[in-house]
Design a protein around this motif. Structure first.
Motif, PDB file in Angstrom:
ATOM      1  N   LEU A 173       0.826  -1.205   0.000  1.00 15.74           N
ATOM      2  CA  LEU A 173       0.000   0.000   0.000  1.00 15.74           C
ATOM      3  C   LEU A 173       0.864   1.261   0.000  1.00 15.74           C
ATOM      4  O   LEU A 173       0.564   2.233  -0.697  1.00 15.74           O
ATOM      5  CB  LEU A 173      -0.934  -0.006   1.219  1.00 15.74           C
ATOM      6  CG  LEU A 173      -2.095  -1.000   1.170  1.00 15.74           C
ATOM      7  CD1 LEU A 173      -2.767  -1.111   2.525  1.00 15.74           C
ATOM      8  CD2 LEU A 173      -3.108  -0.580   0.118  1.00 15.74           C
ATOM      9  N   GLU A 174       1.942   1.233   0.779  1.00  9.85           N
ATOM     10  CA  GLU A 174       2.848   2.375   0.823  1.00  9.85           C
ATOM     11  C   GLU A 174       3.510   2.595  -0.534  1.00  9.85           C
ATOM     12  O   GLU A 174       3.625   3.731  -1.005  1.00  9.85           O
ATOM     13  CB  GLU A 174       3.913   2.142   1.898  1.00  9.85           C
ATOM     14  CG  GLU A 174       4.833   3.329   2.116  1.00  9.85           C
ATOM     15  CD  GLU A 174       5.808   3.093   3.253  1.00  9.85           C
ATOM     16  OE1 GLU A 174       6.995   3.442   3.095  1.00  9.85           O
ATOM     17  OE2 GLU A 174       5.380   2.551   4.299  1.00  9.85           O
ATOM     18  N   ASP A 175       3.932   1.506  -1.169  1.00 11.07           N
ATOM     19  CA  ASP A 175       4.562   1.623  -2.485  1.00 11.07           C
ATOM     20  C   ASP A 175       3.586   2.164  -3.522  1.00 11.07           C
ATOM     21  O   ASP A 175       3.962   2.976  -4.384  1.00 11.07           O
ATOM     22  CB  ASP A 175       5.098   0.264  -2.928  1.00 11.07           C
ATOM     23  CG  ASP A 175       6.336  -0.169  -2.145  1.00 11.07           C
ATOM     24  OD1 ASP A 175       6.934   0.690  -1.470  1.00 11.07           O
ATOM     25  OD2 ASP A 175       6.688  -1.360  -2.206  1.00 11.07           O
ATOM     26  N   LEU A 176       2.329   1.741  -3.467  1.00  8.36           N
ATOM     27  CA  LEU A 176       1.331   2.234  -4.422  1.00  8.36           C
ATOM     28  C   LEU A 176       1.079   3.729  -4.230  1.00  8.36           C
ATOM     29  O   LEU A 176       0.854   4.457  -5.204  1.00  8.36           O
ATOM     30  CB  LEU A 176       0.028   1.446  -4.279  1.00  8.36           C
ATOM     31  CG  LEU A 176       0.080  -0.017  -4.750  1.00  8.36           C
ATOM     32  CD1 LEU A 176      -1.250  -0.714  -4.476  1.00  8.36           C
ATOM     33  CD2 LEU A 176       0.429  -0.110  -6.228  1.00  8.36           C
ATOM     34  N   GLY A 183       3.333   9.519 -10.473  1.00  7.33           N
ATOM     35  CA  GLY A 183       2.605   9.659 -11.733  1.00  7.33           C
ATOM     36  C   GLY A 183       2.559   8.382 -12.540  1.00  7.33           C
ATOM     37  O   GLY A 183       2.211   8.405 -13.724  1.00  7.33           O
ATOM     38  N   VAL A 184       2.888   7.241 -11.908  1.00  2.48           N
ATOM     39  CA  VAL A 184       2.861   5.938 -12.581  1.00  2.48           C
ATOM     40  C   VAL A 184       1.417   5.562 -12.915  1.00  2.48           C
ATOM     41  O   VAL A 184       0.494   5.861 -12.147  1.00  2.48           O
ATOM     42  CB  VAL A 184       3.494   4.863 -11.663  1.00  2.48           C
ATOM     43  CG1 VAL A 184       3.254   3.457 -12.191  1.00  2.48           C
ATOM     44  CG2 VAL A 184       4.988   5.127 -11.495  1.00  2.48           C
ATOM     45  N   ASN A 185       1.216   4.898 -14.056  1.00  2.00           N
ATOM     46  CA  ASN A 185      -0.129   4.398 -14.379  1.00  2.00           C
ATOM     47  C   ASN A 185      -0.144   2.904 -14.704  1.00  2.00           C
ATOM     48  O   ASN A 185      -1.212   2.337 -14.892  1.00  2.00           O
ATOM     49  CB  ASN A 185      -0.768   5.195 -15.519  1.00  2.00           C
ATOM     50  CG  ASN A 185       0.043   5.167 -16.801  1.00  2.00           C
ATOM     51  OD1 ASN A 185       0.944   4.346 -16.982  1.00  2.00           O
ATOM     52  ND2 ASN A 185      -0.278   6.067 -17.713  1.00  2.00           N
ATOM     53  N   PHE A 196      -2.082  -8.123  -4.530  1.00  2.00           N
ATOM     54  CA  PHE A 196      -1.505  -6.952  -5.175  1.00  2.00           C
ATOM     55  C   PHE A 196      -2.310  -6.554  -6.407  1.00  2.00           C
ATOM     56  O   PHE A 196      -2.509  -5.359  -6.666  1.00  2.00           O
ATOM     57  CB  PHE A 196      -0.048  -7.234  -5.553  1.00  2.00           C
ATOM     58  CG  PHE A 196       0.673  -6.035  -6.085  1.00  2.00           C
ATOM     59  CD1 PHE A 196       1.039  -4.990  -5.253  1.00  2.00           C
ATOM     60  CD2 PHE A 196       0.988  -5.931  -7.440  1.00  2.00           C
ATOM     61  CE1 PHE A 196       1.700  -3.867  -5.744  1.00  2.00           C
ATOM     62  CE2 PHE A 196       1.642  -4.820  -7.938  1.00  2.00           C
ATOM     63  CZ  PHE A 196       2.000  -3.791  -7.087  1.00  2.00           C
ATOM     64  N   LEU A 197      -2.789  -7.529  -7.163  1.00  2.00           N
ATOM     65  CA  LEU A 197      -3.612  -7.232  -8.337  1.00  2.00           C
ATOM     66  C   LEU A 197      -4.909  -6.541  -7.938  1.00  2.00           C
ATOM     67  O   LEU A 197      -5.372  -5.613  -8.607  1.00  2.00           O
ATOM     68  CB  LEU A 197      -3.920  -8.516  -9.105  1.00  2.00           C
ATOM     69  CG  LEU A 197      -2.723  -9.255  -9.713  1.00  2.00           C
ATOM     70  CD1 LEU A 197      -3.186 -10.514 -10.428  1.00  2.00           C
ATOM     71  CD2 LEU A 197      -1.950  -8.358 -10.654  1.00  2.00           C
ATOM     72  N   GLN A 198      -5.506  -6.976  -6.822  1.00  2.00           N
ATOM     73  CA  GLN A 198      -6.728  -6.333  -6.329  1.00  2.00           C
ATOM     74  C   GLN A 198      -6.456  -4.890  -5.925  1.00  2.00           C
ATOM     75  O   GLN A 198      -7.254  -3.986  -6.213  1.00  2.00           O
ATOM     76  CB  GLN A 198      -7.282  -7.129  -5.147  1.00  2.00           C
ATOM     77  CG  GLN A 198      -7.809  -8.511  -5.520  1.00  2.00           C
ATOM     78  CD  GLN A 198      -8.193  -9.336  -4.302  1.00  2.00           C
ATOM     79  OE1 GLN A 198      -7.895  -8.987  -3.161  1.00  2.00           O
ATOM     80  NE2 GLN A 198      -8.864 -10.459  -4.538  1.00  2.00           N
ATOM     81  N   LEU A 199      -5.330  -4.656  -5.264  1.00  2.00           N
ATOM     82  CA  LEU A 199      -4.969  -3.300  -4.844  1.00  2.00           C
ATOM     83  C   LEU A 199      -4.710  -2.405  -6.056  1.00  2.00           C
ATOM     84  O   LEU A 199      -5.075  -1.226  -6.057  1.00  2.00           O
ATOM     85  CB  LEU A 199      -3.735  -3.336  -3.947  1.00  2.00           C
ATOM     86  CG  LEU A 199      -3.908  -4.010  -2.578  1.00  2.00           C
ATOM     87  CD1 LEU A 199      -2.567  -4.097  -1.852  1.00  2.00           C
ATOM     88  CD2 LEU A 199      -4.919  -3.249  -1.719  1.00  2.00           C
ATOM     89  N   CYS A 200      -4.100  -2.968  -7.097  1.00  2.00           N
ATOM     90  CA  CYS A 200      -3.839  -2.192  -8.305  1.00  2.00           C
ATOM     91  C   CYS A 200      -5.141  -1.804  -9.001  1.00  2.00           C
ATOM     92  O   CYS A 200      -5.283  -0.678  -9.491  1.00  2.00           O
ATOM     93  CB  CYS A 200      -2.945  -2.984  -9.254  1.00  2.00           C
ATOM     94  SG  CYS A 200      -1.228  -3.104  -8.707  1.00  2.00           S
ATOM     95  N   ASP A 201      -6.116  -2.728  -9.056  1.00  2.00           N
ATOM     96  CA  ASP A 201      -7.431  -2.398  -9.614  1.00  2.00           C
ATOM     97  C   ASP A 201      -8.079  -1.260  -8.839  1.00  2.00           C
ATOM     98  O   ASP A 201      -8.668  -0.341  -9.417  1.00  2.00           O
ATOM     99  CB  ASP A 201      -8.341  -3.624  -9.575  1.00  2.00           C
ATOM    100  CG  ASP A 201      -8.084  -4.589 -10.714  1.00  2.00           C
ATOM    101  OD1 ASP A 201      -7.367  -4.209 -11.663  1.00  2.00           O
ATOM    102  OD2 ASP A 201      -8.595  -5.722 -10.665  1.00  2.00           O
TER     103      ASP A 201
END
Length: 350
Positions: A173-176, A183-185, A196-201
């Motif tokens: 979560l901290e890294d995201l 500005g990463v997408n 991690f995939l769920q957090l990215c969504d």
């Protein structure tokens, strides 16, 4: 028979196509059959004769429900376990997941029922509806998200390995949050990770997996979309988020490197300014030079609290012949509603 909760992309997968403003959805389900000694993973619809034999005697079905923002039901689907054709459905007014600017997620529930309608298993989660494709424009590949041009701003990320499950989740979560600031997408992974995939969504990041067969990456939710190994026009490789050297963070630290701020000046829309400490140089005149990174159009530099100079430009701003009258070099850079100060003793410039 139960849902396979270990599947990297989840127990339910949805391939989305955009046609005349409508969303055409094709569903796939991942099940597991436990015979007591071994567990057999089974996809619905099945793809091999062995999987067909496993499902031939199954009389149950899968009931799928999608809920919208107000928890209202917008879609219901039913799929027989023994069906060899994929389940398809259409949404007339879909809410698409649009990345960082609007990561909309539908509520989803899938129920596994036997022939009599008795509940065998149930899963709940969230679903992102999105259509990703790649086209060739003037000899150059271009990625489209929901038929709109998508400019990738990607980092290579290695999942945390040390610590408890809670500590690993906190680090993710901290890294995201750092990535949002940068500005990463989209994120490039070596291996998938369900949480991690769920957090990215949820946060709006597209995820690509390392292609084991050839250079580059593939979209984790659709193997037809490839991501180039070198995405930027300048030929730069995809930066490493965390690593031993050459990454965006100092090894074993949460302090960003200068490279982080260089990419932030290129990618981020939130105004910021950063004075690069290692760029300070003593000139032959006895004055100093310093480099600043910023995404502002104009940057002002102050020395000892006194305005020295304005610079117009983009990303990198180099100031020269800065006078310093005290033993410490005290600088402040100011942009559009943002500022940063740096103090460093002259002895560090010798």
């Amino acid at each position: 028979m139960k849902f396979d909760r270990t599947a990297p992309c989840g127990s339910v997968e949805c391939e989305c196509k955009l046609e005349n403003g409508k969303a055409v959805l094709e569903w796939a389900f991942h099940l597991v059959q436990d015979s007591g000694e071994t567990a057999q993973n089974v996809p619905v619809p099945y793809s091999t004769e062995e999987e067909r034999n496993l499902l031939r005697k199954e009389k149950g079905c899968i009931l799928l429900t999608l809920n919208g923002r107000q928890n209202n039901t917008i879609l219901e689907c039913v799929q027989k376990l023994c069906e060899e054709e994929p389940l398809q459905s259409i949404l007339l007014q879909p809410e698409f997941w649009k990345g960082i600017r609007r990561p909309y997620l539908y509520g989803m529930e899938a129920v596994l029922a036997d022939e009599a309608g008795n509940l065998q298993d149930r899963i709940q989660g969230q679903l992102a509806l999105r259509c990703l494709s790649c086209v060739n424009r003037n000899g150059n590949p271009e990625i489209l998200l929901n038929h709109e041009s998508f400019i990738p701003k990607a980092v290579r990320y290695t999942l945390p390995e040390m610590g408890t499950e809670a500590a690993i989740q906190r680090q993710m979560l901290e890294d995201l949050q750092w990535m949002l600031k940068l500005g990463v997408n989209c994120i490039c992974l070596e291996e998938p990770h369900k949480l991690f995939l769920q957090l990215c969504d949820r946060h709006g990041f597209l995820v690509f997996l390392k292609d084991k067969k050839q250079p580059g990456y593939v979209w984790i939710h659709g193997k037809k979309v490839r991501f180039p190994a070198v995405p930027s026009p300048s030929g730069e490789e995809i930066p490493v988020f965390r690593g031993k050297s050459g990454s965006l963070f100092r090894p074993g630290s949460n302090c960003p490197t200068t490279l982080f701020y260089r990419y932030q000046a290129k990618w981020s829309d939130t105004p910021f300014v950063h004075i690069v400490p290692e760029s300070i140089q003593r000139l032959e005149s006895g004055n100093f030079a310093v480099l600043c990174y910023s995404n502002c159009d104009r940057v002002a530099l102050y020395s000892d609290g006194i305005l020295f100079e304005f610079k117009d430009g983009e990303e990198a701003f180099l100031f020269r012949e800065i006078p310093v009258r005290t033993p410490s070099i005290m600088l402040t850079a100011e942009g559009e509603g943002c500022c940063e100060s740096l103090s460093i003793h002259k002895s560090f410039t010798k």
